[in-house]
Design a protein around this motif. Sequence first.
Motif, mmCIF file in Angstrom:
data_model
loop_
_atom_site.group_PDB
_atom_site.id
_atom_site.type_symbol
_atom_site.label_atom_id
_atom_site.label_comp_id
_atom_site.label_asym_id
_atom_site.label_seq_id
_atom_site.Cartn_x
_atom_site.Cartn_y
_atom_site.Cartn_z
ATOM 1 N N THR A 24 0.852 -1.197 0.000
ATOM 2 C CA THR A 24 0.000 0.000 0.000
ATOM 3 C C THR A 24 0.884 1.243 0.000
ATOM 4 O OG1 THR A 24 -0.053 0.158 2.394
ATOM 5 C CG2 THR A 24 -1.762 -1.208 1.363
ATOM 6 N N PRO A 25 0.314 2.401 -0.314
ATOM 7 C CA PRO A 25 1.130 3.623 -0.254
ATOM 8 C C PRO A 25 1.764 3.824 1.127
ATOM 9 C CG PRO A 25 -0.876 4.065 -1.448
ATOM 10 C CD PRO A 25 -1.003 2.664 -0.886
ATOM 11 N N LYS A 26 1.020 3.544 2.172
ATOM 12 C CA LYS A 26 1.560 3.705 3.519
ATOM 13 C C LYS A 26 2.735 2.747 3.753
ATOM 14 C CE LYS A 26 0.095 4.154 8.266
ATOM 15 N NZ LYS A 26 -1.049 4.421 9.117
ATOM 16 N N GLU A 27 2.571 1.491 3.329
ATOM 17 C CA GLU A 27 3.643 0.505 3.477
ATOM 18 C C GLU A 27 4.861 0.885 2.646
ATOM 19 O OE1 GLU A 27 0.786 -3.412 4.201
ATOM 20 O OE2 GLU A 27 1.481 -2.945 2.180
ATOM 21 N N LEU A 28 4.626 1.374 1.444
ATOM 22 C CA LEU A 28 5.726 1.761 0.570
ATOM 23 C C LEU A 28 6.484 2.957 1.145
ATOM 24 C CD1 LEU A 28 7.246 1.229 -2.035
ATOM 25 C CD2 LEU A 28 5.580 2.682 -3.223
ATOM 26 N N ALA A 29 5.763 3.918 1.666
ATOM 27 C CA ALA A 29 6.419 5.070 2.290
ATOM 28 C C ALA A 29 7.283 4.609 3.462
ATOM 29 C CB ALA A 29 5.379 6.084 2.756
ATOM 30 N N THR A 30 6.784 3.652 4.222
ATOM 31 C CA THR A 30 7.563 3.111 5.340
ATOM 32 C C THR A 30 8.808 2.399 4.825
ATOM 33 O OG1 THR A 30 5.572 2.873 6.687
ATOM 34 C CG2 THR A 30 7.482 1.568 7.335
ATOM 35 N N LYS A 31 8.676 1.593 3.762
ATOM 36 C CA LYS A 31 9.839 0.910 3.168
ATOM 37 C C LYS A 31 10.900 1.914 2.740
ATOM 38 C CE LYS A 31 7.514 -3.017 1.002
ATOM 39 N NZ LYS A 31 7.159 -3.650 -0.277
ATOM 40 N N PHE A 32 10.449 3.016 2.161
ATOM 41 C CA PHE A 32 11.362 4.034 1.654
ATOM 42 C C PHE A 32 11.814 5.013 2.734
ATOM 43 C CE2 PHE A 32 9.825 3.941 -3.060
ATOM 44 C CZ PHE A 32 10.434 2.711 -3.227
ATOM 45 N N ASN A 33 11.235 4.881 3.931
ATOM 46 C CA ASN A 33 11.565 5.760 5.047
ATOM 47 C C ASN A 33 11.280 7.229 4.707
ATOM 48 O OD1 ASN A 33 12.382 6.204 7.703
ATOM 49 N ND2 ASN A 33 14.499 6.565 7.096
ATOM 50 N N ILE A 34 10.111 7.458 4.105
ATOM 51 C CA ILE A 34 9.670 8.805 3.765
ATOM 52 C C ILE A 34 8.206 8.954 4.172
ATOM 53 C CG2 ILE A 34 11.283 9.137 1.845
ATOM 54 C CD1 ILE A 34 9.038 8.383 -0.087
ATOM 55 N N GLN A 35 7.730 10.185 4.177
ATOM 56 C CA GLN A 35 6.325 10.432 4.485
ATOM 57 C C GLN A 35 5.482 10.125 3.250
ATOM 58 O OE1 GLN A 35 6.092 14.490 5.734
ATOM 59 N NE2 GLN A 35 7.256 14.114 7.612
ATOM 60 N N GLU A 36 4.217 9.804 3.477
ATOM 61 C CA GLU A 36 3.322 9.484 2.359
ATOM 62 C C GLU A 36 3.230 10.623 1.354
ATOM 63 O OE1 GLU A 36 -0.530 7.161 2.458
ATOM 64 O OE2 GLU A 36 -0.052 7.279 4.605
ATOM 65 N N ARG A 37 3.181 11.846 1.827
ATOM 66 C CA ARG A 37 3.061 12.970 0.885
ATOM 67 C C ARG A 37 4.296 13.078 0.002
ATOM 68 N NH1 ARG A 37 4.593 18.245 4.275
ATOM 69 N NH2 ARG A 37 5.219 17.130 6.130
ATOM 70 N N VAL A 38 5.476 12.714 0.538
ATOM 71 C CA VAL A 38 6.696 12.702 -0.274
ATOM 72 C C VAL A 38 6.606 11.579 -1.310
ATOM 73 C CG1 VAL A 38 9.208 12.430 -0.237
ATOM 74 C CG2 VAL A 38 8.065 13.724 1.582
ATOM 75 N N LEU A 39 6.037 10.449 -0.908
ATOM 76 C CA LEU A 39 5.839 9.345 -1.844
ATOM 77 C C LEU A 39 4.942 9.782 -2.998
ATOM 78 C CD1 LEU A 39 6.028 6.332 -2.680
ATOM 79 C CD2 LEU A 39 3.952 5.980 -1.336
ATOM 80 N N TYR A 40 3.856 10.487 -2.705
ATOM 81 C CA TYR A 40 2.951 10.933 -3.765
ATOM 82 C C TYR A 40 3.648 11.925 -4.710
ATOM 83 C CZ TYR A 40 -0.833 8.478 -1.481
ATOM 84 O OH TYR A 40 -1.631 7.493 -0.941
ATOM 85 N N ARG A 41 4.550 12.730 -4.192
ATOM 86 C CA ARG A 41 5.330 13.621 -5.064
ATOM 87 C C ARG A 41 6.240 12.802 -5.976
ATOM 88 N NH1 ARG A 41 7.263 17.314 -0.334
ATOM 89 N NH2 ARG A 41 5.270 18.187 0.253
ATOM 90 N N LEU A 42 6.850 11.768 -5.417
ATOM 91 C CA LEU A 42 7.714 10.886 -6.198
ATOM 92 C C LEU A 42 6.917 10.221 -7.315
ATOM 93 C CD1 LEU A 42 10.459 8.607 -4.880
ATOM 94 C CD2 LEU A 42 8.699 7.587 -6.265
ATOM 95 N N LEU A 43 5.728 9.714 -6.980
ATOM 96 C CA LEU A 43 4.876 9.060 -7.979
ATOM 97 C C LEU A 43 4.436 10.046 -9.055
ATOM 98 C CD1 LEU A 43 2.669 6.819 -5.653
ATOM 99 C CD2 LEU A 43 4.742 6.194 -6.905
ATOM 100 N N GLU A 44 4.131 11.260 -8.657
ATOM 101 C CA GLU A 44 3.731 12.272 -9.632
ATOM 102 C C GLU A 44 4.887 12.595 -10.578
ATOM 103 O OE1 GLU A 44 1.502 14.544 -11.917
ATOM 104 O OE2 GLU A 44 0.755 13.281 -10.297
ATOM 105 N N SER A 45 6.106 12.618 -10.064
ATOM 106 C CA SER A 45 7.257 12.891 -10.935
ATOM 107 C C SER A 45 7.433 11.772 -11.957
ATOM 108 C CB SER A 45 8.535 13.091 -10.116
ATOM 109 O OG SER A 45 9.064 11.865 -9.655
ATOM 110 N N LEU A 46 7.157 10.538 -11.545
ATOM 111 C CA LEU A 46 7.243 9.411 -12.478
ATOM 112 C C LEU A 46 6.176 9.532 -13.566
ATOM 113 C CD1 LEU A 46 7.910 6.572 -9.908
ATOM 114 C CD2 LEU A 46 9.441 7.220 -11.766
ATOM 115 N N ARG A 47 4.971 9.905 -13.173
ATOM 116 C CA ARG A 47 3.886 10.089 -14.159
ATOM 117 C C ARG A 47 4.223 11.228 -15.124
ATOM 118 N NH1 ARG A 47 -0.117 8.652 -9.837
ATOM 119 N NH2 ARG A 47 -0.938 6.654 -10.527
ATOM 120 N N THR A 48 4.775 12.303 -14.595
ATOM 121 C CA THR A 48 5.164 13.445 -15.420
ATOM 122 C C THR A 48 6.218 13.031 -16.450
ATOM 123 O OG1 THR A 48 4.673 14.993 -13.634
ATOM 124 C CG2 THR A 48 6.138 15.787 -15.365
ATOM 125 N N ASP A 49 7.076 12.108 -16.071
ATOM 126 C CA ASP A 49 8.125 11.614 -16.976
ATOM 127 C C ASP A 49 7.604 10.539 -17.929
ATOM 128 O OD1 ASP A 49 9.920 13.356 -15.868
ATOM 129 O OD2 ASP A 49 10.957 11.860 -14.649
#
Length: 66
Positions: A24-49
Amino acid sequence: MKQIDFLEKRRQFIELAKKRATGTPKELATKFNIQERVLYRLLESLRTDGLEFRYCRTIRSYYIDE
């Protein structure tokens, strides 16, 4: 987050999404040791690319169809 860390997390996301093993997004953010909102920014950058990926509630993972 440093630029190198950001790029590495993007690469890791792609690998996990190909395996349908992100969790889940929450689990993934925990794996990456980042906050969920930072994860969503990362995902948005991938979509933008231009990366196309989706989230499946049944398997509880993001995935990339190849």
